[in-house]
Design an enzyme around this catalytic site. Structure first.
Site, PDB file in Angstrom:
ATOM      1  N   GLY A 186     -15.101   3.236   4.006  1.00  0.00           N
ATOM      2  CA  GLY A 186     -13.702   3.519   3.690  1.00  0.00           C
ATOM      3  C   GLY A 186     -13.174   2.970   2.390  1.00  0.00           C
ATOM      4  CD  GLN A 187     -14.755  -0.809  -2.310  1.00  0.00           C
ATOM      5  OE1 GLN A 187     -15.887  -1.020  -1.896  1.00  0.00           O
ATOM      6  NE2 GLN A 187     -14.234  -1.440  -3.343  1.00  0.00           N
ATOM      7  CB  SER A 188     -10.624   5.242  -1.221  1.00  0.00           C
ATOM      8  OG  SER A 188      -9.455   4.483  -1.038  1.00  0.00           O
ATOM      9  CG  ASN A 218     -12.366  -0.770   4.158  1.00  0.00           C
ATOM     10  OD1 ASN A 218     -12.708  -1.077   5.294  1.00  0.00           O
ATOM     11  ND2 ASN A 218     -11.208  -0.221   3.893  1.00  0.00           N
ATOM     12  CG  HIS A 235      -8.693  -3.155  -2.080  1.00  0.00           C
ATOM     13  ND1 HIS A 235      -9.733  -2.456  -2.671  1.00  0.00           N
ATOM     14  CD2 HIS A 235      -8.290  -2.424  -1.019  1.00  0.00           C
ATOM     15  CE1 HIS A 235      -9.950  -1.339  -1.991  1.00  0.00           C
ATOM     16  NE2 HIS A 235      -9.098  -1.300  -0.978  1.00  0.00           N
ATOM     17  CG  HIS A 279      -6.756  -3.161   3.421  1.00  0.00           C
ATOM     18  ND1 HIS A 279      -6.081  -1.999   3.131  1.00  0.00           N
ATOM     19  CD2 HIS A 279      -8.005  -3.005   2.918  1.00  0.00           C
ATOM     20  CE1 HIS A 279      -6.891  -1.171   2.494  1.00  0.00           C
ATOM     21  NE2 HIS A 279      -8.060  -1.761   2.346  1.00  0.00           N
ATOM     22  CG  ASP A 312      -2.016   0.981   1.175  1.00  0.00           C
ATOM     23  OD1 ASP A 312      -1.745   2.193   1.000  1.00  0.00           O
ATOM     24  OD2 ASP A 312      -3.183   0.576   1.310  1.00  0.00           O
ATOM     25  CB  ILE A 313       1.198   4.242  -2.193  1.00  0.00           C
ATOM     26  CG1 ILE A 313      -0.251   4.706  -2.355  1.00  0.00           C
ATOM     27  CG2 ILE A 313       1.650   3.420  -3.385  1.00  0.00           C
ATOM     28  CD1 ILE A 313      -0.448   5.704  -3.475  1.00  0.00           C
TER      29      ILE A 313
END
Length: 111
Positions: A90-92, A84, A97, A99, A30-31
Site C-alpha cells: 500500500g505504499q503509494s 507501509n 511516512h 500514519h 492526510d488528504i
C-alpha cells in the site's frame, strides 16, 4: 527529490495542513483520511522507506518521536501508528511516512 510529493510539501511548494514541524520532520493531515484523525509524519530528508539505507536509527527515532508529539498535540490516548513499506502493501508515495490514525474503532489484523 524534485518529483516527490512529500518533498514538495516539506519545501512548502505544495500546500498542506501542517500539524507539527521541527528541524527533522513535518506532520500534516492526510488528504484522503482513513480515520477521523489521520496525520502523516515525514522526515525532511528524502528516504524511500524502511528498506532504504538512509532510514537509520536516528532518522527513525526522530520520525517516531514526532508521531508521538502529534498524538499528544491532537489529544490522543488511543491511536495507531502504521508504516507501509513497498507498493505491495500500500505504499503509494515513495518517501518514508508514518500514519497516525485515531478516532474510530480499528480491527486487527489491519488490511
Amino acid at each position: 527529490m524534485s518529483d516527490c510529493l512529500f518533498c514538495k510539501i516539506v519545501a512548502k511548494e505544495i500546500p498542506a495542513k501542517i500539524v507539527l514541524e521541527n528541524e527533522h520532520t513535518v506532520a500534516f493531515r492526510d488528504i484522503n483520511p482513513g480515520a477521523p484523525t489521520h496525520v502523516l509524519v515525514v522526515p525532511r530528508r528524502h528516504v524511500i522507506n524502511l528498506s532504504d539505507e538512509g532510514a537509520d536509527a536516528e532518522l527513525l527515532g526522530q520520525v517516531m518521536s514526532a508521531a508521538r508529539d502529534v498524538a499528544k498535540k491532537e489529544g490522543l490516548t488511543d491511536y495507531r501508528i502504521a508504516i507501509n513499506n513497498g507498493a505491495g502493501v500500500g505504499q503509494s508515495v515513495f518517501h518514508l511516512h508514518v500514519h497516525v490514525l485515531a478516532g474510530r474503532a480499528m480491527s486487527w489484523p489491519p488490511g
